[in-house]
Design an enzyme around this catalytic site. Structure first.
Site, mmCIF file in Angstrom:
data_model
loop_
_atom_site.group_PDB
_atom_site.id
_atom_site.type_symbol
_atom_site.label_atom_id
_atom_site.label_comp_id
_atom_site.label_asym_id
_atom_site.label_seq_id
_atom_site.Cartn_x
_atom_site.Cartn_y
_atom_site.Cartn_z
ATOM 1 N N ASP A 196 5.934 21.982 9.057
ATOM 2 C CA ASP A 196 5.393 23.087 9.852
ATOM 3 C C ASP A 196 6.192 24.356 9.556
ATOM 4 O O ASP A 196 7.108 24.723 10.282
ATOM 5 C CB ASP A 196 5.464 22.742 11.338
ATOM 6 C CG ASP A 196 4.625 23.680 12.194
ATOM 7 O OD1 ASP A 196 4.068 24.647 11.636
ATOM 8 O OD2 ASP A 196 4.524 23.457 13.408
ATOM 9 N N LEU A 245 0.872 -1.180 0.000
ATOM 10 C CA LEU A 245 0.000 0.000 0.000
ATOM 11 C C LEU A 245 0.903 1.222 0.000
ATOM 12 O O LEU A 245 1.678 1.419 0.947
ATOM 13 C CB LEU A 245 -0.928 0.036 1.210
ATOM 14 C CG LEU A 245 -1.768 1.322 1.289
ATOM 15 C CD1 LEU A 245 -2.858 1.303 0.225
ATOM 16 C CD2 LEU A 245 -2.365 1.537 2.671
ATOM 17 N N CYS A 267 13.712 42.820 -12.476
ATOM 18 C CA CYS A 267 12.945 43.991 -12.901
ATOM 19 C C CYS A 267 11.490 43.595 -13.102
ATOM 20 O O CYS A 267 10.940 43.676 -14.211
ATOM 21 C CB CYS A 267 13.529 44.569 -14.188
ATOM 22 S SG CYS A 267 15.192 45.201 -13.989
#
Length: 680
Positions: free
Chosen positions: A319, A310, A526
């Site tokens: 975080d 799986l 720029c």
């Protein structure tokens, strides 16, 4: 985290909060401590266990987390500058990469032991997250004790993985769009001892796999990517669901099973894969997805597939703001919480059906790669709002100027909101009068200086209030200084521009001094979008960053010239070096950076901690102007020849002297071999 209901509320909160943490600019504090800086920049939240502040007020890096020593980032930057490595400088800490791999595997090992899970964990690193060769080589080396593998999402990434992955027992997950050549190459890799798993992401790929298997007489290991109904959240929330870009719907999965069964290849189907988005901030979303995936896995076993794996995909969050909440720049769970929920949910799903549990696979690229690199860049200069104490107008000065001065004198805590409206009205009147020729340019300048003095006075009062009126919510940002910084947002932090990704940014020194300025950052390009004006905060975002005023260079004493790391800065700049760091940017940013204004890759160094300090493992020099011009099909020798011919023509026409033409050619050729960024 509860997000504000609208933009105005968000900005209003930010205006109040940015000062309440340390009461900045409400008059100098008696002392400013490193603890104040820790709280202000939230380094203990997002930086733990790798980044902190030492007693000298410098950011320190602990590449091995809480298991080893630390380095002073400011001193390291100066040492690298002494080796002629100019800023901006990307510093990769190889030990952090190793520590992240070890932590992830340790979390799954603890979860497997806690829940008596009968299967194993085999992590893979998605190459798309950071394809740089030295990083992938390190990752493969560090991952060998854990049989850590790689995930390829394209043919070029598959080429990398096949050549570099040499870990016995590791997995090679093959995702992305596939053609016949991709599929055949992956199958043939089994002959080299690899364990490639070809994940079916489009229904058309089933027939390609069947044809390739017959042609090569190789039984492949196949997986299927499911489009779950469980929804992700945040920027990548649309990665799941029926309209997701990749994966098979439930009817398509059944169709794929029947096609494989009809060709006696159902035994090849061994893996179920899902992905509900990157940077999942809420653990509840992950739980819902695994619960649904567990049911699909059980049904595939029931249909006769030889299921063994799986693959929960990516999504393990970082975080970025240190708040530990479900805000999009954070996460409300730990790495251990994540591993526990994955293991427990799959054990429950398999127990209910009485089937063997699978080997668990995750593709946690962001969580592994983000922390290991720091971008250090310097400030070139600032643009500040003029707000000096105004002089008393004369009796014959324009009435609008005298009225505005009267407003300035009357500003108090009782009328500061009304005074703001009055000052704005008088400024607008002055602009209108100037347009009709009623006041001079000098008078207009005096009005504008006086207006900004009013704003400064009003802002100082507003910062002390518990609530900031809506009409003053933008004042903090309006009054902020612009800090011009020596890097390109488009090259080094493209997600900050494209999707408003938040990265922790802070000074790497002077953190024992009070940062009395507020600023936004403007890069070298720029382009008006070449800026960063959103920063991490405890709650949502703030729109200015607390920074230190630049210190003017002092003349060298006793006739001595500045030497060492600061010599170039002292000779070319009017202020002392001021360094900022961008943290947690090691995932995706490097490869997605572009050449806007032809600012190329930055200088990069790989640092490894040693018992005696540190070792520079690799130096990857940034792009030269010659190299970036080559990316856009310019030949440097042709350009030089064009300049030479024009110089000769100008010399013949007496428009330039011989000395001037030679200096021009020398500078032109020398520039082509130089770093694309500015010298500091």
């Amino acid at each position: 985290m509860t997000e504000p209901t609208n933009q105005s509320e968000k900005q209003s909160q930010s205006l109040t909060r940015s000062v309440s943490q340390a009461e900045l600019q409400n008059g100098p504090q008696a002392t400013w401590t490193i603890e104040d800086s820790e709280e202000l920049y939230r380094i203990n939240g997002w930086g733990e266990p790798y980044f902190s502040i030492n007693a000298a007020g410098h950011v320190t890096v602990s590449p091995m987390g809480d298991r080893g020593g630390s380095l002073d980032l400011y001193e390291l930057t100066n040492a690298l500058k002494q080796r002629n490595l100019g800023l901006p400088l990307l510093i990769r800490f190889s030990d952090i990469l190793e520590d992240r791999i070890e932590r992830l595997n340790a979390c799954f090992s603890r979860a497997i032991a806690r829940y008596s899970y009968a299967g194993d964990y085999r992590g893979v690193f998605p190459v798309k997250c950071n394809q740089q060769r030295h990083l992938i080589e390190d990752l493969v080396r560090f991952g060998k004790p854990h049989q850590f593998g790689l995930e390829a999402g394209s043919k070029p990434e598959l080429m990398i993985a096949l050549a570099l992955l040499d870990t016995p027992g590791s997995l090679l997950i093959c995702n992305g769009y596939k053609d016949q050549e991709y599929i055949e190459t992956a199958m043939l890799a089994r002959r080299l001892g690899h364990t490639p798993i070809i994940v079916l992401e489009q229904i058309e790929e089933v027939e390609l796999v069947i044809e390739a298997s017959r042609k090569l007489n190789i039984e492949p290991i196949l997986g299927v990517r499911a489009k779950l109904s469980a929804k992700g959240i945040g920027r990548w929330g649309t990665s799941a669901g029926d309209r997701a870009k990749f994966g098979l719907t439930i009817p398509e999965i059944i169709r794929a099973v029947e096609q494989l069964r009809s060709t006696d290849m159902l035994n090849s189907l061994q893996l179920l894969h899902f992905h509900i988005g990157s940077q999942i901030s809420s653990i509840s979303v992950i739980k819902d997805a695994i619960r649904e995936a567990g049911q699909i896995y059980g049904e595939l076993v029931k249909l006769g597939a030889n299921m063994n794996y799986l693959d929960v995909g990516g999504g393990l969050g970082v975080d970025y703001d240190g708040s530990k909440t479900n805000f999009y720049a954070s996460k409300n769970y730990s790495m251990q919480n994540y591993a526990n929920d994955v293991v427990a949910a799959m054990k429950d799903a398999c127990q209910q059906r009485g089937i063997a549990v699978p080997t668990l696979v995750s593709e946690s690229g962001r969580a592994i790669a983000s922390h290991q690199s720091v971008l250090v860049f310097d400030v070139l200069g600032t643009s500040d709002v003029i707000s000096e104490i105004p002089e008393l107008p004369a009796d014959d000065d324009p009435l609008v100027l005298r009225n505005l001065y009267e407003t300035y004198q009357s500003i108090s805590v009782d009328n500061y909101q009304e005074a703001y409206h009055d000052a704005t009205q008088f400024k607008e009147e002055a602009v209108s009068m100037f347009g009709f020729g009623y006041i001079s340019l000098t008078d207009r300048a005096r009005v504008e200086r006086l207006y900004w003095a009013c704003c400064r006075k009003i802002l100082e009062i507003a910062r002390q209030q518990d609530y900031v009126p809506d009409d003053l919510e933008d004042l903090e940002k309006i009054m902020a200084s612009i800090y011009y910084v020596n890097f390109s947002v488009f090259q080094s932090a493209p997600d900050a521009w494209a999707i408003d990704q938040l990265f922790p940014i802070m000074p790497i020194h002077r953190l024992n001094e009070e940062p009395t300025c507020r600023g936004t950052l403007a890069d070298l390009t720029c382009d008006s979008d070449g800026k960063i004006d959103q920063f991490i905060d405890l709650r949502d975002v703030k729109y200015v960053l607390e920074l230190h005023p630049l210190k003017k260079n002092l003349p060298a004493e006793d006739g001595q010239f500045a030497t060492g790391a600061d010599s170039a800065s002292h000779s070319q700049s009017t202020h002392e070096p001021y360094y900022l760091g961008m943290f947690l940017s090691g995932a995706y940013q490097e490869i997605m950076g572009n050449l806007h204004n032809l600012f190329g890759d930055t200088n990069t160094v790989h640092i490894k901690l040693t018992p005696k300090g540190y070792q520079i493992e690799h130096v990857v020099k940034g792009d030269t102007m010659r190299e970036v011009l080559g990316y856009v099909q310019y030949d440097a020798e042709d350009l030089i020849e064009n300049i030479r011919r024009r110089s000769e023509q100008a010399l013949q026409e007496h428009q330039i002297t011989l000395e001037e033409s030679q200096l021009l050619l020398q500078n032109y050729e020398r520039s082509l071999s130089r770093y694309t960024y500015l010298s500091s």
